[in-house]
Structures are given as C-alpha cells and as structure tokens.
Design a protein around this motif. Structure first.
Motif, mmCIF file in Angstrom:
data_model
loop_
_atom_site.group_PDB
_atom_site.id
_atom_site.type_symbol
_atom_site.label_atom_id
_atom_site.label_comp_id
_atom_site.label_asym_id
_atom_site.label_seq_id
_atom_site.Cartn_x
_atom_site.Cartn_y
_atom_site.Cartn_z
ATOM 1 N N ILE A 1 0.839 -1.204 0.000
ATOM 2 C CA ILE A 1 0.000 0.000 0.000
ATOM 3 C C ILE A 1 0.873 1.252 0.000
ATOM 4 C CG2 ILE A 1 -1.611 1.351 1.411
ATOM 5 C CD1 ILE A 1 -2.889 -1.301 2.272
ATOM 6 N N GLN A 2 1.932 1.252 0.823
ATOM 7 C CA GLN A 2 2.844 2.403 0.855
ATOM 8 C C GLN A 2 3.565 2.568 -0.490
ATOM 9 O OE1 GLN A 2 2.093 4.327 3.214
ATOM 10 N NE2 GLN A 2 3.388 4.033 5.008
ATOM 11 N N GLU A 3 3.946 1.454 -1.087
ATOM 12 C CA GLU A 3 4.621 1.519 -2.391
ATOM 13 C C GLU A 3 3.678 2.025 -3.478
ATOM 14 O OE1 GLU A 3 6.022 -2.432 -2.953
ATOM 15 O OE2 GLU A 3 7.540 -2.311 -1.355
ATOM 16 N N LEU A 4 2.412 1.662 -3.382
ATOM 17 C CA LEU A 4 1.432 2.156 -4.343
ATOM 18 C C LEU A 4 1.261 3.666 -4.212
ATOM 19 C CD1 LEU A 4 -1.310 -0.630 -4.298
ATOM 20 C CD2 LEU A 4 -0.194 0.296 -6.340
ATOM 21 N N ARG A 5 1.286 4.166 -2.986
ATOM 22 C CA ARG A 5 1.221 5.614 -2.783
ATOM 23 C C ARG A 5 2.380 6.300 -3.512
ATOM 24 N NH1 ARG A 5 -0.623 4.700 3.214
ATOM 25 N NH2 ARG A 5 -2.753 5.524 3.161
ATOM 26 N N SER A 6 3.574 5.749 -3.343
ATOM 27 C CA SER A 6 4.747 6.327 -4.002
ATOM 28 C C SER A 6 4.611 6.241 -5.522
ATOM 29 C CB SER A 6 6.018 5.602 -3.549
ATOM 30 O OG SER A 6 6.209 5.727 -2.155
ATOM 31 N N TYR A 7 4.143 5.092 -6.001
ATOM 32 C CA TYR A 7 3.985 4.895 -7.447
ATOM 33 C C TYR A 7 3.007 5.913 -8.032
ATOM 34 C CZ TYR A 7 2.273 2.768 -11.785
ATOM 35 O OH TYR A 7 1.878 2.553 -13.078
ATOM 36 N N LEU A 8 1.891 6.108 -7.385
ATOM 37 C CA LEU A 8 0.881 7.042 -7.881
ATOM 38 C C LEU A 8 1.392 8.476 -7.882
ATOM 39 C CD1 LEU A 8 -2.305 5.534 -6.193
ATOM 40 C CD2 LEU A 8 -1.693 5.441 -8.604
ATOM 41 N N ASP A 9 2.168 8.844 -6.862
ATOM 42 C CA ASP A 9 2.741 10.189 -6.825
ATOM 43 C C ASP A 9 3.796 10.373 -7.914
ATOM 44 O OD1 ASP A 9 1.222 11.347 -4.859
ATOM 45 O OD2 ASP A 9 2.616 10.945 -3.231
ATOM 46 N N GLU A 10 4.656 9.365 -8.059
ATOM 47 C CA GLU A 10 5.780 9.499 -8.992
ATOM 48 C C GLU A 10 5.339 9.447 -10.457
ATOM 49 O OE1 GLU A 10 8.230 6.334 -7.687
ATOM 50 O OE2 GLU A 10 8.828 7.334 -5.813
ATOM 51 N N THR A 11 4.248 8.730 -10.716
ATOM 52 C CA THR A 11 3.775 8.632 -12.096
ATOM 53 C C THR A 11 2.679 9.641 -12.404
ATOM 54 O OG1 THR A 11 2.180 6.911 -11.451
ATOM 55 C CG2 THR A 11 4.350 6.190 -12.239
ATOM 56 N N GLY A 12 2.276 10.407 -11.399
ATOM 57 C CA GLY A 12 1.232 11.405 -11.621
ATOM 58 C C GLY A 12 -0.115 10.793 -11.906
ATOM 59 N N LYS A 13 -0.344 9.587 -11.373
ATOM 60 C CA LYS A 13 -1.624 8.903 -11.620
ATOM 61 C C LYS A 13 -2.683 9.433 -10.647
ATOM 62 C CE LYS A 13 0.055 5.942 -14.655
ATOM 63 N NZ LYS A 13 -0.357 5.903 -16.055
ATOM 64 N N GLY A 14 -3.252 10.550 -10.959
ATOM 65 C CA GLY A 14 -4.279 11.123 -10.098
ATOM 66 C C GLY A 14 -4.046 12.600 -9.883
ATOM 67 N N ALA A 15 -5.040 13.254 -9.285
ATOM 68 C CA ALA A 15 -4.985 14.707 -9.124
ATOM 69 C C ALA A 15 -4.619 15.121 -7.710
ATOM 70 C CB ALA A 15 -6.338 15.309 -9.513
ATOM 71 N N ARG A 16 -4.160 14.198 -6.903
ATOM 72 C CA ARG A 16 -3.857 14.515 -5.509
ATOM 73 C C ARG A 16 -2.529 13.903 -5.102
ATOM 74 N NH1 ARG A 16 -6.769 10.501 -1.380
ATOM 75 N NH2 ARG A 16 -4.686 10.696 -0.511
ATOM 76 N N ARG A 17 -2.054 14.310 -3.934
ATOM 77 C CA ARG A 17 -0.854 13.699 -3.356
ATOM 78 C C ARG A 17 -1.274 12.493 -2.548
ATOM 79 N NH1 ARG A 17 1.656 17.981 0.282
ATOM 80 N NH2 ARG A 17 2.952 16.231 0.909
ATOM 81 N N TYR A 18 -0.685 11.361 -2.856
ATOM 82 C CA TYR A 18 -1.037 10.150 -2.132
ATOM 83 C C TYR A 18 -0.111 9.906 -0.942
ATOM 84 C CZ TYR A 18 -4.165 9.345 -6.011
ATOM 85 O OH TYR A 18 -5.185 9.490 -6.928
ATOM 86 N N ARG A 19 1.035 10.574 -0.946
ATOM 87 C CA ARG A 19 1.909 10.605 0.231
ATOM 88 C C ARG A 19 1.783 12.011 0.804
ATOM 89 N NH1 ARG A 19 7.649 8.747 -2.107
ATOM 90 N NH2 ARG A 19 7.060 10.450 -3.472
ATOM 91 N N PRO A 20 1.019 12.183 1.855
ATOM 92 C CA PRO A 20 0.733 13.533 2.357
ATOM 93 C C PRO A 20 1.824 14.091 3.269
ATOM 94 C CG PRO A 20 -0.462 11.927 3.656
ATOM 95 C CD PRO A 20 0.293 11.142 2.611
ATOM 96 N N TRP A 21 3.074 13.784 2.966
ATOM 97 C CA TRP A 21 4.163 14.211 3.835
ATOM 98 C C TRP A 21 4.210 15.730 3.932
ATOM 99 C CZ3 TRP A 21 8.646 10.790 1.456
ATOM 100 C CH2 TRP A 21 8.302 9.441 1.620
ATOM 101 N N ARG A 22 4.733 16.210 5.048
ATOM 102 C CA ARG A 22 4.847 17.657 5.204
ATOM 103 C C ARG A 22 5.904 18.190 4.224
ATOM 104 N NH1 ARG A 22 8.945 19.340 9.031
ATOM 105 N NH2 ARG A 22 10.133 17.528 9.757
ATOM 106 N N THR A 23 5.722 19.411 3.823
ATOM 107 C CA THR A 23 6.613 20.037 2.863
ATOM 108 C C THR A 23 7.383 21.171 3.538
ATOM 109 O OG1 THR A 23 4.849 21.532 2.148
ATOM 110 C CG2 THR A 23 5.098 19.465 0.939
#
Length: 403
Positions: free
Chosen positions: A92-114
């Motif tokens: 599940i954590q790896e999928l979050r990273s994959y979705l963020d890195e590939t831009g698959k979606g309109a949101r951040r899936y890893r909500p880490w602080r910036t």
C-alpha cells in the motif's frame, strides 16, 4: 511462593527475594506468550488488507486498483486462486509512491509535510491511571501511519505499554541506552537518537521504545541541576534537541508521556507543539485532572521563565472510555463542554469490548480484522477511533496551513 508464607513472616530479605522471583516468573511467562502468538521469529506482523480496505486507505476506488493489478502496473498484491486480491501495508505504501511518482491522479497520495510545515510533536499526557493515555497514543500513531504520514512514536513511560503493543517487550528487547534516556542522559554514555529508533511492523511508523531505564533521567536531573556545567542544556530542552536530529525523517511525533509530572514529562511538554489530554468522564478522574492542570500550570510557568519553549499549535481534551448510556458520564461530559468549550474534541473515544479484546493479544483495533468481532461491535469502535483521530489530523493540517 506467596502462598507458602505465613502472615507476618516477610522480612526485608524475604520480600526482596519474593518480588524478584515473581518478576522473573512473570517475565518468562510473558515471553513464552509472545513466542506462541508471533512465531517463528516472535515478531509481530501486520495483517493483509482487502482490496476495498487498501483502496480506501490510498484514496482511490477499488476498480482502479483492480485495473492496475490486471495491467501489471505498479506494486502488485497477493492474489488467491479465486482471484481475491490482498495487500500488505508495505505494498500500500509503495502504491502511494507509485501514484505520486507517475502522476496517476490529481492529488498527493503521500501527504508528507513540505518545506515550511514544521514537525508536529504531540504530547499525550495525564497522570491519572485508566485515562486511556497509551491506547490513545497507539491508535493515533497507527492511524496517521495508515493515512500515509511518517510517524515516530516515543514511549516515555517506564511501564512501556506502548512498546509492548508494538512488539518490544521491555525486559527482553530493549537494551541499555535503548530508550530515549540514552539520547538525553547527562554523561559521556549518551548516543544519537538515530541509533535508538527502531522500526515497527507498520511501514512508516518507527518507535523509540521505553523501559525502566527512563527513571534514571528522573534520578539524575536533580544532580545535574545542582552541578550544571556551562553550555550543558537544561533538562527541559533535551528532548526537543534530540528530536531535532531526526525531524527530517518524520511528519508527526507522538509522545506517550509517563503517568507522573516529573522531569521527563516536563521535557516532553517543552518539546511538544501540541498537547492531547485524555480524560475518563468520571468525577474522580476529573478531580485528578484538575490537580494535574494546577501542577502543570505552576511548573510550566517556572520552566518558561527559565527559557523553556511553551508555544503550542493546539491543546485539546479527549473524552475516553465513554459510555453514552451512562447518565453520570453524560452529565460530566456536558459539564466539561460548558467549561472548556471547543478545547474538548467534538468526537469521543467510546468504551469498546473490541478494543479491550484486541489488547489481550497486544494488538490495537487497527491491527485486527473485522471478522474477528461481531460486525456491529467492530464498526462502532472503528467509527469512534477514526472520528477522534480524523479530528486530530485536521488540527495537524490546520497547524501546517493546509486547507
């Protein structure tokens, strides 16, 4: 054995021997219990999540996860012969990273602080036993991890219940200098906090375990204050200083404070950016909390004058172990709300047999599967926990300036 001794025959040596014997026997039984529960390595492992649970945690629909799986895109789940998909939390954590890195979606899936969003350090504190302090800290840390945040849990309670819940039995698994004391001690034996931090079976949740060694800080601080060397940081700044050395690795730190208002608790309160006070809505508990607040106010005032940082993003009271059908409890909650207003969380942690039963096997509700309980019982407890922790998450995001 205690049953073999007649009343009045326990001298000092006998008492010492009896207590030591009981401690050894109990410790061995607890170790055997853990070996039975979590073989073969006697380490806890987090259960697999269904595709529906995984989709909800990530923030996508189940059909989209199914499409990724069928197309072989991204990290893959375990698939049964019948085609049922199951996801480990690591996937599940790896999928979050994959979705963020590939831009698959309109949101951040890893909500880490910036950049610009400071580390949130939440001190969970109350010196009344039975307030639900450790249960609150454990479920909050795990909830935030399940939502995708990087979390550090710090067990400052010498009783180390938070550590035991996460698979670290204090007398077997925590060596010398293996607690936060190792990083905040006053002598040359001090080590870096990064060397003490341990991973847990929740990917993204680390822990600084506790045990009785933490009491050394309470014993040594008065001596250090009496013979303080120039440049040596005062006790109240030591926890904040060591947390700063690892802050880039985390979004939130959850500190389970000890059940007394000593030097450890004061140092944790000075490191905190927010305070959460669990309270059971019974008259004796509320009276105890009143004394706690009076003492805390007086001591923090002294610490602030000495240079301690007393700035908090928020402070909230959390009603725990609440029974809606209990008239006196309902009256006490109403009294507290009239007194404290919005400083009491809107949502309350309900008393639940599901949470208590999970604790028997050293688990939280987030670790056990729904089918292990009556669905209504599980759903009621899960809804209560998620509502409370979701409200706290909104406070965290507000402190970061997020909409």
């Amino acid at each position: 054995m205690a049953g073999d001794l007649e009343p009045g025959t326990l001298d000092a040596a006998a008492i010492h021997s009896l207590i030591a014997s009981d401690a050894r026997e109990l410790s061995a039984k607890l170790h055997a219990h853990r070996m039975k529960l979590f073989p073969p390595q006697a380490r806890k492992q987090l259960r697999l999540f269904s595709s529906g649970e995984a989709a909800k945690l990530i923030g996508v629909n189940d059909g989209y996860l199914r499409q990724l799986s069928l197309e072989g895109k991204g990290p893959q789940p375990e698939t049964s012969p019948t085609g049922r998909r199951s996801y480990s939390f690591e996937v599940i954590q790896e999928l979050r990273s994959y979705l963020d890195e590939t831009g698959k979606g309109a949101r951040r899936y890893r909500p880490w602080r910036t950049e610009g969003e400071h580390l949130q350090v939440i001190g969970v504190v109350n010196f009344k036993g039975g307030s639900g302090k450790t249960t609150t800290a454990a479920h909050l840390a795990q909830y935030l991890t399940l939502q995708g945040y990087r979390v550090l849990a710090v067990d400052l309670d010498p009783q180390a219940s938070l550590s035991a819940l996460h698979g670290y039995q204090p007398e077997f698994d925590v060596d010398e200098n293996g607690t936060l004391y190792g990083a905040i001690r006053y002598d040359e034996g001090r080590v870096e906090l990064a060397e003490i931090v341990r991973e847990t079976y929740f990917n993204g949740l680390d822990i600084v375990p506790g045990n009785i060694e933490l009491m050394e800080f309470e014993h040594e601080t008065p001596k250090a204050l009496a013979s303080r060397q120039s440049g040596d940081p005062l006790f109240f700044s030591r926890v904040a200083r060591v947390l700063a050395t690892v802050e880039n690795r985390y979004d939130v730190v959850v500190i389970d404070c000890p059940p007394q208002l000593g030097f450890l608790t004061l140092s944790a309160l000075c490191a905190a950016t927010a305070i959460l006070i669990p309270v059971h809505p019974q008259m004796l508990d509320v009276m105890s909390m009143c004394q706690f607040l009076i003492m805390t106010s007086d001591l923090l005032s002294v610490v602030a004058k000495a240079g301690g940082d007393m700035n908090y993003d928020w402070m909230r009271y959390l009603v725990t172990r609440y029974e809606p059908s209990d008239g006196p409890q309902t009256q006490m909650v109403g009294f507290m709300r009239s007194l404290f207003g919005d400083r009491i969380l809107t949502n309350m942690m309900l008393k639940s047999t599901a949470i208590a039963d999970a604790g028997i096997t050293k688990q939280t509700l987030y670790e056990v599967a729904r089918e292990q309980f009556t669905r209504a019982t599980y759903d009621r407890a899960a809804e209560s926990l998620n509502s409370v922790n979701g409200e706290i998450l909104r406070l965290i995001e507000t402190a970061w300036g997020r909409a």
